[in-house]
Design a protein around this motif. Structure first.
Motif, PDB file in Angstrom:
ATOM      1  N   GLN A  31       0.832  -1.210   0.000  1.00 44.88           N
ATOM      2  CA  GLN A  31       0.000   0.000   0.000  1.00 44.88           C
ATOM      3  C   GLN A  31       0.862   1.254   0.000  1.00 44.88           C
ATOM      4  OE1 GLN A  31      -2.445  -0.564   3.476  1.00 44.88           O
ATOM      5  NE2 GLN A  31      -4.147  -1.362   2.276  1.00 44.88           N
ATOM      6  N   MET A  32       1.915   1.270   0.825  1.00 45.03           N
ATOM      7  CA  MET A  32       2.797   2.429   0.875  1.00 45.03           C
ATOM      8  C   MET A  32       3.517   2.628  -0.456  1.00 45.03           C
ATOM      9  SD  MET A  32       2.309   3.930   3.665  1.00 45.03           S
ATOM     10  CE  MET A  32       3.589   5.141   3.435  1.00 45.03           C
ATOM     11  N   GLY A  33       3.960   1.554  -1.058  1.00 44.76           N
ATOM     12  CA  GLY A  33       4.619   1.642  -2.359  1.00 44.76           C
ATOM     13  C   GLY A  33       3.700   2.230  -3.410  1.00 44.76           C
ATOM     14  N   TYR A  34       2.445   1.772  -3.430  1.00 44.99           N
ATOM     15  CA  TYR A  34       1.468   2.308  -4.382  1.00 44.99           C
ATOM     16  C   TYR A  34       1.156   3.775  -4.084  1.00 44.99           C
ATOM     17  CZ  TYR A  34       0.427  -2.348  -6.275  1.00 44.99           C
ATOM     18  OH  TYR A  34       0.489  -3.576  -6.894  1.00 44.99           O
ATOM     19  N   ALA A  35       1.024   4.112  -2.810  1.00 45.36           N
ATOM     20  CA  ALA A  35       0.746   5.505  -2.439  1.00 45.36           C
ATOM     21  C   ALA A  35       1.896   6.409  -2.877  1.00 45.36           C
ATOM     22  CB  ALA A  35       0.520   5.624  -0.934  1.00 45.36           C
ATOM     23  N   ASN A  36       3.131   5.984  -2.619  1.00 49.37           N
ATOM     24  CA  ASN A  36       4.289   6.778  -3.033  1.00 49.37           C
ATOM     25  C   ASN A  36       4.320   6.958  -4.546  1.00 49.37           C
ATOM     26  OD1 ASN A  36       5.222   7.140  -0.419  1.00 49.37           O
ATOM     27  ND2 ASN A  36       6.517   5.324  -0.481  1.00 49.37           N
ATOM     28  N   SER A  37       4.041   5.883  -5.272  1.00 52.83           N
ATOM     29  CA  SER A  37       4.033   5.951  -6.724  1.00 52.83           C
ATOM     30  C   SER A  37       2.914   6.856  -7.243  1.00 52.83           C
ATOM     31  CB  SER A  37       3.881   4.541  -7.303  1.00 52.83           C
ATOM     32  OG  SER A  37       3.890   4.583  -8.702  1.00 52.83           O
ATOM     33  N   SER A  38       1.797   6.901  -6.526  1.00 49.21           N
ATOM     34  CA  SER A  38       0.693   7.767  -6.968  1.00 49.21           C
ATOM     35  C   SER A  38       1.054   9.247  -6.809  1.00 49.21           C
ATOM     36  CB  SER A  38      -0.592   7.449  -6.199  1.00 49.21           C
ATOM     37  OG  SER A  38      -0.566   8.006  -4.898  1.00 49.21           O
ATOM     38  N   ILE A  39       1.938   9.542  -5.869  1.00 48.34           N
ATOM     39  CA  ILE A  39       2.382  10.926  -5.648  1.00 48.34           C
ATOM     40  C   ILE A  39       3.478  11.298  -6.631  1.00 48.34           C
ATOM     41  CG2 ILE A  39       3.499  12.479  -3.988  1.00 48.34           C
ATOM     42  CD1 ILE A  39       2.103  10.787  -1.768  1.00 48.34           C
ATOM     43  N   ASN A  40       4.393  10.369  -6.881  1.00 44.59           N
ATOM     44  CA  ASN A  40       5.493  10.617  -7.812  1.00 44.59           C
ATOM     45  C   ASN A  40       5.688   9.356  -8.648  1.00 44.59           C
ATOM     46  OD1 ASN A  40       7.981  10.842  -9.113  1.00 44.59           O
ATOM     47  ND2 ASN A  40       8.896  12.031  -7.459  1.00 44.59           N
ATOM     48  N   LYS A  41       5.278   9.410  -9.899  1.00 46.88           N
ATOM     49  CA  LYS A  41       5.313   8.233 -10.791  1.00 46.88           C
ATOM     50  C   LYS A  41       6.726   7.717 -11.064  1.00 46.88           C
ATOM     51  CE  LYS A  41       0.829   8.220 -12.105  1.00 46.88           C
ATOM     52  NZ  LYS A  41       0.114   7.947 -10.902  1.00 46.88           N
ATOM     53  N   THR A  42       7.749   8.523 -10.810  1.00 45.01           N
ATOM     54  CA  THR A  42       9.124   8.070 -11.065  1.00 45.01           C
ATOM     55  C   THR A  42       9.690   7.247  -9.911  1.00 45.01           C
ATOM     56  OG1 THR A  42      10.205  10.039 -10.136  1.00 45.01           O
ATOM     57  CG2 THR A  42       9.570  10.134 -12.473  1.00 45.01           C
ATOM     58  N   ILE A  43       8.977   7.197  -8.797  1.00 46.35           N
ATOM     59  CA  ILE A  43       9.447   6.449  -7.624  1.00 46.35           C
ATOM     60  C   ILE A  43       9.213   4.951  -7.813  1.00 46.35           C
ATOM     61  CG2 ILE A  43       9.037   6.011  -5.150  1.00 46.35           C
ATOM     62  CD1 ILE A  43      10.446   8.645  -5.527  1.00 46.35           C
ATOM     63  N   GLU A  44      10.253   4.178  -7.583  1.00 43.58           N
ATOM     64  CA  GLU A  44      10.172   2.718  -7.573  1.00 43.58           C
ATOM     65  C   GLU A  44      10.452   2.249  -6.156  1.00 43.58           C
ATOM     66  OE1 GLU A  44       9.349   0.633  -9.918  1.00 43.58           O
ATOM     67  OE2 GLU A  44       9.387   1.962 -11.659  1.00 43.58           O
ATOM     68  N   THR A  45       9.755   1.208  -5.725  1.00 43.48           N
ATOM     69  CA  THR A  45      10.003   0.634  -4.406  1.00 43.48           C
ATOM     70  C   THR A  45      10.598  -0.754  -4.598  1.00 43.48           C
ATOM     71  OG1 THR A  45       8.149   1.863  -3.466  1.00 43.48           O
ATOM     72  CG2 THR A  45       8.986   0.005  -2.185  1.00 43.48           C
TER      73      THR A  45
END
Length: 164
Positions: free
Chosen positions: A111-125
């Motif tokens: 969930q946190m990974g998806y939330a981070n990606s929704s804020i910044n699409k360039t972020i990979e977890t």
């Protein structure tokens, strides 16, 4: 190797590993060492997280992390009190490292990974698992043992014990 692959590889030279690290444990150190073997630079981001009511002050937790990682090449420690995505963006880092000890961690971390990606699409977890020896170690367990004056020294880096 084509240009696209080279660009993708070069974007993974730095990563950020965040947590409250209250205190930093051998489990955290396991993940940090694994990440340091993959990336040129690993930023350990110690969250202030006052809403979690940490046992140790933010300054002390940053000190613990600095002492515990001082001999690991390419590791730097910073304190922060923002969204992790905002910190990563400000540092021009697009990879977030997260540790997974058990299946119970997976749902929250996903969930946190998806939330981070929704804020910044360039972020990979990137999810890393500790060794079996460290799979049960958590800051919560260490704090409980400390609270009840039990033996916890085998669960944290020796540098942390020296700082305490």
């Amino acid at each position: 190797m084509n240009k696209e692959n080279k660009e993708q590889i070069s974007s993974y030279k730095s990563a950020i590993y965040s947590g409250t690290f209250d205190p930093i444990t051998n489990g955290h150190m396991d993940i940090i060492k694994r990440a340091a073997n993959i990336f040129d630079e690993v930023i350990i981001a110690v969250a202030k997280s006052e809403r979690k009511k940490p046992m140790f002050s933010h300054e002390k937790r940053v000190q613990f992390a600095k002492e515990a990682t001082k001999n690991i090449t390419g590791v730097k420690v910073v304190g922060f009190d923002t969204l992790l995505v905002d910190l990563a963006t400000s540092l021009n880092i697009t990879t977030i490292i997260r540790g997974l000890r058990a299946v119970s961690d997976f749902e929250y971390e996903l969930q946190m990974g998806y939330a981070n990606s929704s804020i910044n699409k360039t972020i990979e977890t990137l999810y890393l698992m500790p060794t079996l020896e460290n799979a049960f170690v958590s800051s919560t367990i260490v704090r409980e043992i400390i609270l009840f004056k039990g033996k916890f020294q085998h669960l944290v880096p020796k540098e942390v014990i020296e700082c305490m």
